[in-house]
Design a protein around this motif. Structure first.
Motif, PDB file in Angstrom:
ATOM      1  N   THR A  91      -0.455  16.826   6.590  1.00 18.12           N
ATOM      2  CA  THR A  91      -0.124  15.423   6.347  1.00 18.12           C
ATOM      3  C   THR A  91       0.274  15.182   4.898  1.00 18.12           C
ATOM      4  OG1 THR A  91      -2.460  14.918   5.912  1.00 18.12           O
ATOM      5  CG2 THR A  91      -1.664  14.606   8.170  1.00 18.12           C
ATOM      6  N   GLN A  92       0.451  16.249   4.137  1.00 18.39           N
ATOM      7  CA  GLN A  92       0.839  16.135   2.739  1.00 18.39           C
ATOM      8  C   GLN A  92       1.828  17.243   2.402  1.00 18.39           C
ATOM      9  OE1 GLN A  92      -2.459  14.929  -0.114  1.00 18.39           O
ATOM     10  NE2 GLN A  92      -3.699  15.716   1.558  1.00 18.39           N
ATOM     11  N   ASN A 109       4.262  12.258   5.755  1.00 20.32           N
ATOM     12  CA  ASN A 109       3.346  11.144   5.964  1.00 20.32           C
ATOM     13  C   ASN A 109       2.170  11.571   6.839  1.00 20.32           C
ATOM     14  OD1 ASN A 109       4.228  11.154   8.660  1.00 20.32           O
ATOM     15  ND2 ASN A 109       5.654   9.468   8.343  1.00 20.32           N
ATOM     16  N   SER A 110       1.320  10.605   7.184  1.00 16.66           N
ATOM     17  CA  SER A 110       0.100  10.914   7.934  1.00 16.66           C
ATOM     18  C   SER A 110       0.384  11.391   9.349  1.00 16.66           C
ATOM     19  CB  SER A 110      -0.811   9.683   7.988  1.00 16.66           C
ATOM     20  OG  SER A 110      -0.144   8.583   8.597  1.00 16.66           O
ATOM     21  N   ASN A 111       1.608  11.210   9.824  1.00 16.09           N
ATOM     22  CA  ASN A 111       2.001  11.709  11.145  1.00 16.09           C
ATOM     23  C   ASN A 111       2.664  13.079  11.072  1.00 16.09           C
ATOM     24  OD1 ASN A 111       1.117   9.350  12.526  1.00 16.09           O
ATOM     25  ND2 ASN A 111       3.009   8.295  11.940  1.00 16.09           N
TER      26      ASN A 111
END
Length: 258
Positions: A91-92, A109-111
């Motif tokens: 996620t990074q 992103n977080s997805n």
């Protein structure tokens, strides 16, 4: 007399003093949680891409990269190493985009996704296009978790219908053997390497258009040939592309489309 005796006896009685129960020297408290060590992992990743095409005199191509966990492949023994237990999706990290030497970067992103939008003149869109997406990987110093970077490289197979209708290009996922093909050296007696790194179109590409009759999907196989078509809920041979205005294929970096 009996009454007075009973009354006298009642007044002589003293109430019993209740002795309190001994209390523990230490008060009860919540048990302290033990320090728990989160196991670190190192895992391979897989980068795939989709391209949303919005036609016009200037064509908009929105590229979405999706990074997921992926098994490793050892070319020395042909063994596939599964994804480590407990590994979590990335996620990074930074993703680099390169569309015909037009470059952008975005943060995952977080997805597990990153996007980049390119504005391409129509004449440039009609020429061959190659898309490269590179996830740079990420090391989390707080947990020692390490996500290894991965790359996506593919020619974009299109046809003239992409100039008329919005479309989306998608790519089937490669196998671990294909992803790590650059590590596989298959030598003949002459010592010439015969295994080359495939494009991400090695498992096929689909060009899905939004048309007045509903979605029409052209399924491509290397080197840019329309293999089958899905329209009106039916799958048709690629030869039917002639009737759907896909007979004049846009040239690609490897060859012309059907």
């Amino acid at each position: 007399m009996m009454f007075l005796h009973s009354l006298s006896t009642l007044f002589r009685r003293r109430p019993q003093v209740k002795v309190p129960r001994p209390r523990p020297s230490a008060q009860l408290r919540l048990e302290l949680l033990e320090d728990r060590v989160v196991p670190s992992f190192t895992t391979s990743t897989y980068t795939n891409a989709t391209v949303q095409i919005t036609p016009g005199f200037t064509v908009t191509e929105k590229v979405t990269a999706t990074v997921t966990l992926f098994p490793s492949f050892d070319s020395s023994n042909g063994q596939i190493t599964p994804i480590p237990s407990g590994a979590t999706a990335p996620t990074q990290g930074t993703v680099l985009f390169n569309l015909n030497n037009m470059q952008q970067s975005a943060t995952l992103n977080s997805n597990g996704q990153a996007t980049a939008t390119f504005q391409v003149p129509l004449l440039a869109f009609l020429t061959s296009q190659t898309l490269e997406v590179s996830y740079q990987g990420f090391f989390d110093s707080s947990t020692s978790n390490d996500w290894i970077g991965s790359d996506f490289l593919a020619p974009l197979y299109k046809n003239w219908d992409n100039v008329l209708f919005p479309g989306t290009l998608t790519f089937n996922q490669l196998t671990p053997q294909q992803v790590y093909a650059e590590d596989i050296s298959v030598f003949q007696n002459s010592g010439v390497q015969t295994t080359l790194t495939p494009y991400n179109t090695a498992q096929g590409e689909t060009d899905t258009l939004t048309t007045p009759i509903g979605p029409v999907a052209f399924h491509y196989v290397d080197p840019g040939t329309i293999d089958t078509i899905t329209a009106l809920g039916m799958q048709l041979p690629g030869i039917f592309a002639l009737r759907l205005n896909a007979f004049a294929g846009i040239p690609t970096s490897s060859s012309s489309s059907s």
